[in-house]
Write a protein that holds these residues in place. Structure first.
Motif, PDB file in Angstrom:
ATOM      1  N   PRO A 118       6.367   4.992  14.616  1.00 35.88           N
ATOM      2  CA  PRO A 118       6.761   4.933  13.201  1.00 35.88           C
ATOM      3  C   PRO A 118       5.912   3.971  12.387  1.00 35.88           C
ATOM      4  CG  PRO A 118       8.351   3.789  14.606  1.00 35.88           C
ATOM      5  CD  PRO A 118       7.408   4.486  15.529  1.00 35.88           C
ATOM      6  N   SER A 119       5.507   2.838  12.968  1.00 36.44           N
ATOM      7  CA  SER A 119       4.701   1.851  12.250  1.00 36.44           C
ATOM      8  C   SER A 119       3.663   1.270  13.210  1.00 36.44           C
ATOM      9  CB  SER A 119       5.583   0.726  11.690  1.00 36.44           C
ATOM     10  OG  SER A 119       6.539   1.236  10.774  1.00 36.44           O
ATOM     11  N   PRO A 120       2.577   1.980  13.442  1.00 38.29           N
ATOM     12  CA  PRO A 120       1.585   1.486  14.392  1.00 38.29           C
ATOM     13  C   PRO A 120       0.939   0.184  13.925  1.00 38.29           C
ATOM     14  CG  PRO A 120       0.758   3.400  13.204  1.00 38.29           C
ATOM     15  CD  PRO A 120       2.205   3.289  12.866  1.00 38.29           C
ATOM     16  N   ALA A 121       0.706  -0.713  14.864  1.00 35.48           N
ATOM     17  CA  ALA A 121       0.016  -1.968  14.578  1.00 35.48           C
ATOM     18  C   ALA A 121      -1.452  -1.678  14.280  1.00 35.48           C
ATOM     19  CB  ALA A 121       0.151  -2.902  15.784  1.00 35.48           C
ATOM     20  N   ALA A 153      -8.046   8.595   7.802  1.00 36.73           N
ATOM     21  CA  ALA A 153      -6.703   8.276   7.313  1.00 36.73           C
ATOM     22  C   ALA A 153      -6.104   7.115   8.101  1.00 36.73           C
ATOM     23  CB  ALA A 153      -5.806   9.512   7.409  1.00 36.73           C
ATOM     24  N   ALA A 154      -6.333   7.100   9.408  1.00 34.04           N
ATOM     25  CA  ALA A 154      -5.818   6.012  10.233  1.00 34.04           C
ATOM     26  C   ALA A 154      -6.541   4.701   9.938  1.00 34.04           C
ATOM     27  CB  ALA A 154      -5.949   6.371  11.708  1.00 34.04           C
ATOM     28  N   LEU A 155      -7.790   4.786   9.515  1.00 31.59           N
ATOM     29  CA  LEU A 155      -8.591   3.587   9.249  1.00 31.59           C
ATOM     30  C   LEU A 155      -8.393   3.035   7.838  1.00 31.59           C
ATOM     31  CD1 LEU A 155     -11.973   4.799  10.778  1.00 31.59           C
ATOM     32  CD2 LEU A 155     -10.530   2.983  11.718  1.00 31.59           C
ATOM     33  N   ASP A 156      -7.728   3.761   6.970  1.00 35.04           N
ATOM     34  CA  ASP A 156      -7.644   3.409   5.554  1.00 35.04           C
ATOM     35  C   ASP A 156      -7.137   1.982   5.362  1.00 35.04           C
ATOM     36  OD1 ASP A 156      -7.740   3.722   2.799  1.00 35.04           O
ATOM     37  OD2 ASP A 156      -5.677   4.446   2.696  1.00 35.04           O
TER      38      ASP A 156
END
Length: 413
Positions: A53-56, A128-131
């Motif tokens: 839900p909230s990846p570090a 998107a993951a790196l944003d």
């Protein structure tokens, strides 16, 4: 921009590393996530991370990296399915020899465009993951390159030949193993552990844009009609051969003639301006992200598990980056930026004229081989702007002569 047979960078580092170079950097231990990749593979770990839900921050970087590597894995699996050779391949992942474990299927003409679209989608998911990740506080994700493997046959198990080191033998390292000085026997390559951090987030974002730009350019020329034409003719040729007839050229030339015919025919097409403009935008972002990377890496004070080092650090890969590498590479990128903007031009080979790459990407025209060679296909894009100078690239090449400027370019994007 370089062709996309080389940008496999996150996992495709040198695997035969000089021990003395490694000893200069502070070693780090691989993370639990690295060991999970070694045990389960790319896709299962990526699926688990996407469900968080909230990846570090380090988990977000892992998502981005595995999306990139998953695209490489997908390209290799696609090649295996259709028996695609390395010759003339425009997509990344094509410069590696693969074991053909199963009989290939006939390739549908639309398959290349579909695989290219899949690569574009994977690069977008990675970004998107790196944003915002590069600009945030530092994080660390330690990955052993020995833990990375690619499930090429899709059976979910690591088989011989699926490790990153094995797949890259002879591609990004020499393929000549080190020998034990006492026994003379080959010594297994030492694979480093890399600690990826927020600077490397900018580096990876730059690579996704580099790959995306090449994919957009390929799709701009729409390969499917050319594939349809060549495949249909090849079917007639093969049918004639089955009847016992042979041509003047040996069959071994098929893997040269057909890809060349496809490429030459594609270049006659009117490129899609929306896609060429998208390619230019991606390559401009490659340069912007690369500049952010060098800004961030220049601020680092540690020297542990470095991927690409600053002048005070040593790369854990064992690759030598001499002082001033970053500044020299920025000079090369500045030339690329000037080409994309039209401030500099590509020298024309028949006269002191310049070819405006930026103008062509904005309003593209077909590039038939005869017209490019003679010049008439480029005439509308001739420019009086000064040509790009080879000085920056020559300075970079001279600095990285021992390392190898081509390998350094693959690393630095």
């Amino acid at each position: 921009m370089r062709r996309l047979g080389v940008p496999l960078a996150l996992a495709l580092a040198l695997t035969a590393l000089p021990a003395q170079a490694q000893s200069e950097a502070q070693p780090v231990e691989s993370s639990t996530l690295s060991r999970e990749i070694a045990q389960k593979g790319i896709a299962p770990v990526l699926e688990r991370l996407h469900a968080l839900p909230s990846p570090a921050p380090e988990e977000r970087f892992a998502i981005a990296g595995l999306e990139f590597l998953g695209a490489v894995e997908g390209a290799w699996r696609w090649r295996m399915e259709y028996g695609i050779t390395t010759f003339g391949a425009p997509l990344f992942g094509f410069s590696t020899e693969l074991p053909q474990a199963v009989a290939p299927k006939p390739m549908p003409p639309e398959a290349l465009a579909q695989q290219t679209e899949a690569t574009l989608a994977a690069m977008a998911r990675s970004r998107a993951a790196l944003d915002g990740l590069a600009g945030n506080e530092d994080f660390g994700l330690a990955i052993s390159l020995g833990d990375l493997w690619f499930d090429i046959d899709g059976d979910g198990r690591r088989a011989p030949g699926e490790g990153a080191a094995e797949l890259l033998d002879g591609i990004v390292w020499s393929g000549i193993p080190a020998l034990d000085p006492e026994t003379g026997e080959p010594v297994p390559p030492v694979l480093p552990v890399i600690r990826f951090d927020n600077a490397d987030a900018a580096w990876l974002a730059a690579y996704t844009h580099l790959v995306s730009g090449g994919a957009e350019l390929l799709l701009a020329f729409d390969p499917t009609p050319s594939l349809e034409k060549v495949f249909a003719t090849r079917a007639r040729i093969d049918e004639s051969r089955r009847a016992g007839n042979e041509g003047a050229l040996p069959r071994m030339m098929d893997d040269v003639i057909d890809p060349l015919a496809i490429a030459i025919d594609m270049l006659r097409n009117q490129p899609d301006a929306g896609r060429t403009r998208a390619a230019r935008a991606h390559w401009q972002q490659t340069i912007a992200e690369n500049r952010q990377f060098w800004t961030l890496v220049g601020q680092e004070t540690d020297n542990a598990g470095e991927w690409i080092p600053n002048d005070r650090q040593v790369s854990a890969t064992g690759i030598a980056f001499p002082p001033g590498t970053g500044a020299a590479w920025q000079g090369v990128l500045a030339d690329g930026e000037a080409l994309l903007a039209g401030d500099r031009t590509i020298p024309f080979w028949r006269a002191p004229l310049g070819i405006d790459l930026g103008a062509w990407l904005e309003n593209p025209a077909p590039l038939p081989v005869d017209g490019v060679f003679q010049g008439w296909a480029l005439a509308d894009h001739f420019s009086d702007a000064p040509p790009v100078s080879p000085e920056n690239f020559q300075r970079f090449s001279d600095m990285l002569l021992e390392t190898g400027p081509f390998l350094a370019m693959v690393m630095l994007n």
